[in-house]
Design a protein around this motif. Structure first.
Motif, short mmCIF file in Angstrom:
data_model
loop_
_atom_site.label_atom_id
_atom_site.label_comp_id
_atom_site.label_asym_id
_atom_site.label_seq_id
_atom_site.Cartn_x
_atom_site.Cartn_y
_atom_site.Cartn_z
N PRO A 205 0.82 -1.21 0.00
CA PRO A 205 0.00 0.00 0.00
C PRO A 205 0.86 1.27 0.00
CG PRO A 205 -0.51 -1.41 1.89
CD PRO A 205 0.52 -2.11 1.11
N GLU A 207 0.02 4.15 0.86
CA GLU A 207 -0.22 4.99 2.03
C GLU A 207 0.75 4.69 3.16
OE1 GLU A 207 -4.38 4.64 2.95
OE2 GLU A 207 -4.88 6.15 1.45
N LEU A 208 1.22 3.44 3.19
CA LEU A 208 2.21 3.05 4.20
C LEU A 208 3.48 3.87 4.03
CD1 LEU A 208 1.72 0.83 6.24
CD2 LEU A 208 2.97 -0.71 4.77
N ALA A 212 5.00 6.79 6.52
CA ALA A 212 6.38 6.78 7.02
C ALA A 212 7.06 8.11 6.71
CB ALA A 212 7.15 5.63 6.39
N THR A 221 15.72 4.70 6.15
CA THR A 221 14.90 4.30 7.30
C THR A 221 13.65 3.57 6.83
OG1 THR A 221 15.65 6.34 8.31
CG2 THR A 221 13.93 5.14 9.47
N ARG A 225 13.36 -0.19 7.97
CA ARG A 225 12.42 -0.36 9.09
C ARG A 225 11.02 -0.72 8.64
NH1 ARG A 225 14.12 2.73 13.56
NH2 ARG A 225 12.26 1.96 14.59
N ILE A 226 10.61 -0.28 7.44
CA ILE A 226 9.23 -0.51 7.02
C ILE A 226 9.17 -1.57 5.91
CG2 ILE A 226 7.11 0.56 6.17
CD1 ILE A 226 8.03 1.81 8.76
N PRO A 229 11.07 -5.51 6.58
CA PRO A 229 10.37 -6.49 7.41
C PRO A 229 9.09 -7.01 6.76
CG PRO A 229 10.95 -4.55 8.69
CD PRO A 229 11.20 -4.21 7.26
N MET A 230 8.53 -6.25 5.82
CA MET A 230 7.29 -6.69 5.19
C MET A 230 7.55 -7.56 3.97
SD MET A 230 5.07 -3.24 5.10
CE MET A 230 3.73 -4.06 4.25
#
Lengths: 317, 363
Positions: A205, A207-208, A212, A221, A225-226, A229-230
């Motif tokens: 998405p 929007e994620l 951030a 970052t 960090r986002i 991990p996904m």
């Protein structure tokens, strides 16, 4: 007054002795029964069994032959299990089969392949994932052009590029070394991996990513960090593609390295095709299985993750 | 301009040849709740993204708290944003989601804890702090998303259709909560939605947008009762305003809209300027501004037959045929009419709207 009796029974928590409705109880009721041996099932399972045999039979022959001694092989019953199991061909294939001048088996090729595959896989995935992330989320000027060039690159036949790459590697002073081969594998993995990662990240998405940025996270970052991990499924997919692809490579291994750095596939070829003396089928079979073991193990261990990653990519991308 | 919080000046945005926003101007007062309302593709979310700094503008300026932030990064603008899809970081617990921005900004640990617990208390999500977003319901997720904006301690809250992914019941609950939040925090809030109920209930002022242009900027009651043009009139209100296309006729010191053989007496209409005889106009009357079987006066009465009845509990909606077209009338829920019943309609022209048929502007 049957109704009142029934009502009282319900109120008391007792199943009422209802007058059974003959029509309601005789017709189809509940789950629809399925026959185990329907024509449909026979066709489906029949096909599956035939296809499975088609792929498993060669493996079976190889394993059986590799466990036999040469006298038994000369009898010619290739499907028969070994009368006397011997692991000598395996030992020989690993440590003492001759490839050209030296006779130290596949072990050297195995370690060469490891030293080629591990860095190539890690470096190519690291670069391609950042590429894909930048292309998907940080739309820079000329991003589309860059991406198009990268994809077109994937369609140029390797043969066209071999000689120019030889010259480039020679000029860089890494021709014939493991470093040179690692660079080549990293570059050639780039188009397909970048495409893979770009599509995966584009499917996350948007929007994620915006959230951030509002939170103040910058390029790295957000990546570490986002996004990272996904994205485990797609990293597993990329790893499998790279490990099997690089491990199975023959052409680049033979062209860009010297004999002492030959990967396992090239060594296998040399063992199987060496013409001196008797053809040792059992050693050849053992050597082939040993060479194929790494991709096989990778598939077995991560097969489920692989399917999940592909499916996730398909749904989201 | 002391109390202006967000100010958008001559803002334009185009993607290639497509102009999404066209020299847009907008001043939002300190502590104001402004709703950007429009159908999809009208540029309302684009405008919000420009204010947030997630999209670069083509022309114009954006001021937040009298500071020109046109070229600033989103984090430096003093904004917090809530998204339609919640946009919670799936691998982090609620607590980590709330504190992520503060950690990135290198705020002290004690301060982070203080702000997170305050936000959790305001939104009543303390029991959820250790959970992952996947373990939360839609309403809880959106609450966490609001919390993430809350901990940033910002001047301006931006909401991008925050309730659109929720079911009807949760939506109305959270709507009330957002309103309560605004009343207690008194921050400036800019809220994008396509839902007119949200707009009318939440807003101090509504900006109705269409094709990148603000059609009307006013408080909800003005928007509802005195729409500036035909688009706003048709967009706001459910069921929609009844429109009758016709011609203005001035006779015997009275004014009529002559539509399809029916004369509507509009002498009571508070027009802005003098009527012109023969002018092509559109008469708009809201369903609740028509009386059934209780005549205001003889001139304002019309005969019609009930076509369909839609009982909605509190209200009862009648669909009738008048002047060759279908129209709706809202009456009290306990008054029932069978289809085929003949009724007398009278129009409350003092609260009607009349638009020029060509310019589509209010007369």
């Amino acid at each position: 007054m049957p109704e009142i009796v029934a009502f009282n029974a319900i109120a008391a928590g007792i199943e009422p002795e209802a007058e059974k409705d003959p029509v309601a109880l005789s017709g189809p009721w509940g789950r629809k029964p399925r026959r185990a041996l329907s024509p449909r099932n026979i066709i489906i399972y029949g096909t599956l069994i035939v296809v499975a045999l088609y792929y498993l039979l060669p493996l079976y022959v190889m394993v059986m032959t590799s466990l036999k001694g040469m006298p038994e092989i000369r009898l010619g019953n290739i499907f028969a299990p070994p009368l006397e199991i011997t692991f000598e061909p395996w030992a020989k294939a690993w440590s003492s089969a001759c490839t050209g001048l030296n006779c130290d088996g596949l072990s050297r090729g195995f370690w060469n392949s490891v030293r080629i595959t591990v860095p190539s896989t890690i470096v190519s995935i690291a670069i391609a994932s950042v590429n894909g992330y930048a292309l998907a989320n940080w739309r820079f000027k000329g991003a589309d052009l860059f991406f198009t060039i990268l994809i077109v690159g994937a369609f140029i036949p390797y043969q066209v590029m071999i000689y120019p790459i030889v010259i480039v590697l020679r000029e860089l002073g890494v021709y014939g070394s493991l470093t040179g081969l690692i660079i080549v594998h990293t570059i050639f993995g780039m188009p397909i991996l970048t495409l893979l990662f770009r599509n995966y990240f584009a499917g996350l998405p948007e929007e994620l990513f915006k959230a951030a940025r509002v939170d103040g996270a910058g390029f790295w970052t957000i990546y570490f960090r986002i996004m990272l991990p996904m994205s485990m499924p797609i990293f597993v997919v990329a790893m499998i593609l790279q490990v099997t692809g690089i491990w199975n490579d023959f052409l680049f291994g033979v062209v860009f390295t010297r004999p002492e750095y030959y990967p396992m596939t090239v060594q296998l070829n040399n063992i199987v095709n060496s013409v001196q003396g008797v053809k040792e089928y059992n050693v050849n079979m053992a050597a082939t299985i040993l060479t194929g073991a790494v991709p096989l193990i990778v598939y077995f261990v991560s097969g489920r993750l692989f399917v999940r990653g592909i499916a996730a990519g398909a749904v989201k991308g | 301009m002391e109390n202006v919080s967000v100010s958008v000046k001559d803002l334009s945005l185009s993607f290639g040849a497509v102009t999404v926003l066209d020299t847009l101007n907008l001043d939002i007062k300190d502590g104001e709740f402004l709703v950007l309302l429009g159908s999809s593709g009208c540029g309302k979310s684009t405008l919000l993204n420009c204010i947030a700094g997630l999209l670069d503008v083509s022309e114009g300026q954006i001021f937040i708290k009298n500071k020109n932030v046109t070229w600033e990064e989103p984090k430096d603008r003093g904004i917090g944003m809530v998204f339609q899809s919640y946009a919670l970081y799936p691998q982090m617990s609620v607590e980590k989601n709330l504190s992520f921005g503060l950690k990135v900004a290198k705020v002290e640990k004690a301060e982070i804890d203080k702000r997170v617990s305050r936000a959790a208390e305001i939104l009543q999500i303390q029991p959820l702090l250790k959970r992952k977003p996947a373990e939360l319901s839609g309403g809880q997720r959106q609450r966490v998303a609001i919390g993430r904006a809350l901990v940033r301690d910002v001047d301006v809250f931006l909401f991008d259709e925050p309730l659109s992914n929720l079911d009807a019941k949760l939506r109305s609950e959270l709507r009330v909560e957002i309103k309560r939040l605004h009343q207690s925090l008194k921050n400036t809030m800019i809220y994008v939605t396509h839902d007119q109920i949200e707009a009318l209930t939440l807003a101090d002022r509504i900006a109705v947008m269409k094709s990148g242009v603000i059609q009307q900027l006013a408080d909800p009651m003005t928007i509802y009762n005195a729409p500036e043009n035909l688009f706003v009139a048709g967009f706001i209100g459910s069921p929609s305003m009844n429109f009758f296309r016709g011609e203005l006729q001035l006779r015997d010191e009275r004014a009529f809209v002559h539509a399809n053989g029916v004369d509507f007496d509009v002498s009571a209409y508070p027009s802005r300027g003098p009527f012109r005889d023969g002018q092509k106009v559109v008469l708009g009357v809201r369903p609740e501004h028509v009386r059934v079987d209780e005549a205001l006066s003889r001139q304002l009465s019309h005969q019609a037959v009930v076509d369909i009845e839609e009982p909605m509990g509190a209200d009862n909606l009648l669909w009738l045929k008048l002047a060759g077209q279908s129209m709706s009338v809202r009456i009290a829920g306990q008054r029932r009419y069978k289809p085929g019943t003949a009724v007398t309609l009278s129009f409350d022209m003092a609260v009607a709207s009349i638009f020029d048929a060509v310019s589509e502007n209010r007369l």
